[in-house]
Scaffold this motif. Sequence first.
Motif, PDB file in Angstrom:
ATOM      1  N   ALA A   1      42.630  51.729  32.005  1.00  0.00           N
ATOM      2  CA  ALA A   1      43.892  52.480  31.622  1.00  0.00           C
ATOM      3  C   ALA A   1      44.487  52.970  32.770  1.00  0.00           C
ATOM      4  N   GLY A   2      43.750  53.437  33.904  1.00  0.00           N
ATOM      5  CA  GLY A   2      44.372  53.891  34.827  1.00  0.00           C
ATOM      6  C   GLY A   2      45.053  52.850  35.689  1.00  0.00           C
ATOM      7  N   LEU A   3      44.553  51.677  35.793  1.00  0.00           N
ATOM      8  CA  LEU A   3      45.248  50.482  36.513  1.00  0.00           C
ATOM      9  C   LEU A   3      46.667  50.359  35.859  1.00  0.00           C
ATOM     10  N   LEU A   4      46.751  50.286  34.508  1.00  0.00           N
ATOM     11  CA  LEU A   4      48.040  50.465  33.962  1.00  0.00           C
ATOM     12  C   LEU A   4      49.006  51.449  34.213  1.00  0.00           C
ATOM     13  N   THR A   5      48.508  52.798  34.196  1.00  0.00           N
ATOM     14  CA  THR A   5      49.223  54.126  34.414  1.00  0.00           C
ATOM     15  C   THR A   5      49.660  54.133  35.835  1.00  0.00           C
ATOM     16  N   LEU A   6      48.954  53.151  36.749  1.00  0.00           N
ATOM     17  CA  LEU A   6      49.294  53.305  38.086  1.00  0.00           C
ATOM     18  C   LEU A   6      50.794  52.964  38.161  1.00  0.00           C
ATOM     19  N   VAL A   7      51.262  51.853  37.371  1.00  0.00           N
ATOM     20  CA  VAL A   7      52.620  51.319  37.518  1.00  0.00           C
ATOM     21  C   VAL A   7      53.453  51.701  36.396  1.00  0.00           C
ATOM     22  N   ASN A   8      52.985  52.175  35.350  1.00  0.00           N
ATOM     23  CA  ASN A   8      53.524  52.267  33.921  1.00  0.00           C
ATOM     24  C   ASN A   8      53.741  51.082  33.484  1.00  0.00           C
ATOM     25  N   ALA A   9      52.730  50.396  33.478  1.00  0.00           N
ATOM     26  CA  ALA A   9      52.877  49.070  32.852  1.00  0.00           C
ATOM     27  C   ALA A   9      51.933  48.995  31.260  1.00  0.00           C
ATOM     28  N   GLU A  10      52.304  47.921  30.621  1.00  0.00           N
ATOM     29  CA  GLU A  10      51.650  47.831  29.391  1.00  0.00           C
ATOM     30  C   GLU A  10      50.405  46.749  29.383  1.00  0.00           C
ATOM     31  N   GLY A  11      50.482  45.885  30.306  1.00  0.00           N
ATOM     32  CA  GLY A  11      49.388  44.798  30.542  1.00  0.00           C
ATOM     33  C   GLY A  11      49.146  44.567  31.857  1.00  0.00           C
TER      34      GLY A  11
ATOM     35  N   SER B   1      49.830  40.627  45.754  1.00  0.00           N
ATOM     36  CA  SER B   1      48.837  39.864  46.513  1.00  0.00           C
ATOM     37  C   SER B   1      48.018  40.565  47.310  1.00  0.00           C
ATOM     38  N   ILE B   2      46.670  40.416  46.973  1.00  0.00           N
ATOM     39  CA  ILE B   2      46.038  41.402  47.730  1.00  0.00           C
ATOM     40  C   ILE B   2      45.716  40.914  49.481  1.00  0.00           C
ATOM     41  N   ALA B   3      45.514  39.537  49.529  1.00  0.00           N
ATOM     42  CA  ALA B   3      45.607  38.932  50.961  1.00  0.00           C
ATOM     43  C   ALA B   3      46.215  37.540  51.109  1.00  0.00           C
ATOM     44  N   ARG B   4      46.628  37.026  52.059  1.00  0.00           N
ATOM     45  CA  ARG B   4      47.178  35.859  52.173  1.00  0.00           C
ATOM     46  C   ARG B   4      46.247  34.731  52.216  1.00  0.00           C
ATOM     47  N   ILE B   5      44.801  35.060  52.732  1.00  0.00           N
ATOM     48  CA  ILE B   5      43.996  33.957  52.937  1.00  0.00           C
ATOM     49  C   ILE B   5      43.418  33.724  51.505  1.00  0.00           C
ATOM     50  N   ARG B   6      42.872  34.564  50.876  1.00  0.00           N
ATOM     51  CA  ARG B   6      42.071  34.259  49.612  1.00  0.00           C
ATOM     52  C   ARG B   6      43.120  34.612  48.576  1.00  0.00           C
ATOM     53  N   ASN B   7      43.085  33.843  47.507  1.00  0.00           N
ATOM     54  CA  ASN B   7      44.252  33.889  46.334  1.00  0.00           C
ATOM     55  C   ASN B   7      43.817  34.906  45.297  1.00  0.00           C
ATOM     56  N   ASN B   8      43.815  36.112  45.747  1.00  0.00           N
ATOM     57  CA  ASN B   8      43.318  37.134  45.037  1.00  0.00           C
ATOM     58  C   ASN B   8      44.701  37.957  44.425  1.00  0.00           C
ATOM     59  N   TYR B   9      44.920  38.299  43.332  1.00  0.00           N
ATOM     60  CA  TYR B   9      46.229  38.871  42.725  1.00  0.00           C
ATOM     61  C   TYR B   9      45.844  39.839  41.898  1.00  0.00           C
ATOM     62  N   ILE B  10      46.902  40.952  41.679  1.00  0.00           N
ATOM     63  CA  ILE B  10      47.042  41.683  40.279  1.00  0.00           C
ATOM     64  C   ILE B  10      48.324  41.589  39.844  1.00  0.00           C
ATOM     65  N   LEU B  11      48.487  41.242  38.752  1.00  0.00           N
ATOM     66  CA  LEU B  11      49.687  41.178  38.079  1.00  0.00           C
ATOM     67  C   LEU B  11      49.738  42.353  36.822  1.00  0.00           C
ATOM     68  N   TRP B  12      51.098  43.139  36.777  1.00  0.00           N
ATOM     69  CA  TRP B  12      51.603  43.971  35.903  1.00  0.00           C
ATOM     70  C   TRP B  12      52.543  43.581  34.784  1.00  0.00           C
ATOM     71  N   PHE B  13      52.407  43.850  33.622  1.00  0.00           N
ATOM     72  CA  PHE B  13      53.469  43.173  32.482  1.00  0.00           C
ATOM     73  C   PHE B  13      54.099  44.384  32.063  1.00  0.00           C
ATOM     74  N   ARG B  14      55.394  44.351  31.634  1.00  0.00           N
ATOM     75  CA  ARG B  14      56.358  44.979  30.952  1.00  0.00           C
ATOM     76  C   ARG B  14      56.977  44.218  29.751  1.00  0.00           C
ATOM     77  N   PRO B  15      57.121  44.996  28.589  1.00  0.00           N
ATOM     78  CA  PRO B  15      57.584  44.175  27.496  1.00  0.00           C
ATOM     79  C   PRO B  15      59.113  44.045  27.471  1.00  0.00           C
TER      80      PRO B  15
END
Length: 762
Positions: free
Chosen positions: A357-367, A430-444
């Motif tokens: 829930a905190g991860l969503l609240t961080l940027v006011n996203a729903e997913g 994008s967390i780092a350019r070398i390793r493909n690690n990402y966090i994606l937030w979505f809004r409706p």
Amino acid sequence: MNLRNFLSVTNVNLNNYDREPIHTPGSIQPHGVLFVLSEPSLVILQVSNNTEDLLGLLPQDLLGQHLSNILDAAQVSVIQDCLQGHFEHVNPLKLLVGSQGKTYEFNGVIHRSSNNYLILELEPCSFVTNSGFANFYTLTRSALTRMQQVSNLSELSAVIVEEIRKITGFDRVMVYRFDDNGSGEVIAEDKLERLEPYLGLHYPAFDIPKQARYLYTLNPLRLITDVDYKPVLIISNELEGQASSLDLSFSVLRSVSPCHIQYLKNMGVGASMSISLVKDNKLWGLVACHHQIPRFVCYQIRTACEFLGKVMSLELSSKENNENLEYKLQLKSNQTKFIDAVARSHDFADALFQDRAGLLTLVNAEGAAIYIDGHLTLIGKTPNESDIYDLISWVQDKFQNYLFVTNSLPKLYPKAMDYHEVASGLLALSIARIRNNYILWFRPERLQYVHWAGNPHQIGVQEADGSVTLFPRKSFELWKERVQQTSLPWEQCEIDGAIELRSAIVGIVFRKADELAAINLELERSNNELDAFSFIASHDLKEPLRGIHNYSTFLLEDYGKVLDTDGVAKLETLVRLTKRMEDLINSLLHFSRLGRQEIHMQLIDFNELVTNVSEIFCMSNNGVNIDTRIPRPLPKIQGDRVLVEEVLTNLIGNGLKYNESDYKWVEVGYLESTVAVPHEPVENVKPQWWTFYVRDNGIGIREKHQDIIFRIFKRLHAPGKYNGGTGAGLTIVKKIIERHGGKIWVESTYGHGSTFYFTLPC
């Protein structure tokens, strides 16, 4: 049709509007006079063709003359004195021009053009204004006091339009803010009651072409006194093209684009003034002033308005930050708690999963979707997994400073139309350019209506060739547009939260890297001590062992006939065991030396090494040819020749030794492209490393034994089988490859043969 998409099509011809050279019109507005002067002589090179009206002098009579012909010596001296300084400190100059017994009073404005001409502009001081203010301080005092008292952008904008309208007397004054797409919105307005309101209306980007926006950043105030004026040409004695190439970007009298004049007429505007609002060196918006009839604003009042515009520009960042302050404070509190929890954790992935829930609240996203080391985790309302994998593939080359932000994803990525209800807005990190690690937030998707001042899509006429010619819009009637496939825009405070989260994650990675470096340093020290211990222990053991071996041999030679058969057998076993013990100690000594031995890197022809090793095996096999295959010429490498040859000797020798086929062969080759080393991410494999292989048709290795064959003294067969061995060969091979910075691994099918892969520097 969407305005942004419409303007991006290739058949739009912008010659009539968007490419008009408005900075070099070759003419001025008629309420002043313009001179182009030489430096430092101050000879008149060019002049506007209206000097007879304002000065009583023919322009032809002024060309080629010194400026002293119209100004007295004291005034000329003032102009000469400021040539080496900054003109803004002396403008305006109070100048008196005498002609035919009359004296004319002017405000003189002097500056240089980009093509290094000295330009002097004269504006008569006899124009009457509605302002009763006497000096600059009086003009700005009330406005500055009120601007200091407001707390947010809405209040600041309301103050500036009221104060500038009070100072200038214009019928309407507006604050016009640009959005990311270049279109604008009226966010504040002060006007005559009888006028139709423009507050809240949007205007398309092409209403203010890009070259006009650029000039607004150079020259912060623009006055058009009468839209029905007739342009006054600038003339000279030189070639006709000279005046038309004169850069008037900084001119206060510069003539106006015919397209813009028609635009103002279509709006019912008789005079206008625009004040630039600049934030972070970019045009943020305008203070736009309109009057229904012609109106002149003197230089002193224009300067006061320009000053207030600069003050507002300085206040934009702080006042924008105070918009929706309660929400921003609550968001910041939530962000701080979440990011602190992440920063304190040992594994950032676990921290992200624990407080979903905190991860969503961080940027006011729903997913949200978390993609780490190939594993995908979904939180809240998101597209399905297969769609997110496709989205990640699309977005991974579109990051700028580790971020990708849009509130209209389907317009950029058509596949997102399938799930626009949950993901019209995307904030990707994008967390780092070398390793493909990402966090994606979505809004409706959020359906909304935008109020335009006229239809923004009717921008031109389609010509016979299919191109579109732009023209000034005629209609400004309220036009409503239903906007779909868009979400609420991502606020800067929300984007900042994502950036801070990445910083916290990077901090964890660095901390773990420091811990790992400390562990590696300790391991290196331990390994060095172990190598030294192995060397000393092995060296000290050889002397007593050699004595046991020699005395056993002497006993066999001197007393073999005296001892019975059982005694002789025991002595022979003792000799054999001491010989095997010596071989083991020699292998251990060799292994310990490898850890401390200096590597002599040089350019090596790998073909030559393989040939040398093959010849050695042929000689040791009584001249019988050994089938060592090389499918294609091998590349050159960087390495220690002696040690790399030892690698080949061990691997080729094992392929021949552990082989029960009637026809034995070993193949040495390399891979065309770099492949993934086991347990290493693909992105960590360096392309400057060759991957070689040694393949045989021997007995193979069972899968359960493939992880242990590189351990020292680990044999898979009895000592007497396959001509014996110490079990240290592959361990030494692995050590040599690692000393070169490479990797080694095996692929084998039991009963059919093995392939050893290893990497060496190009």
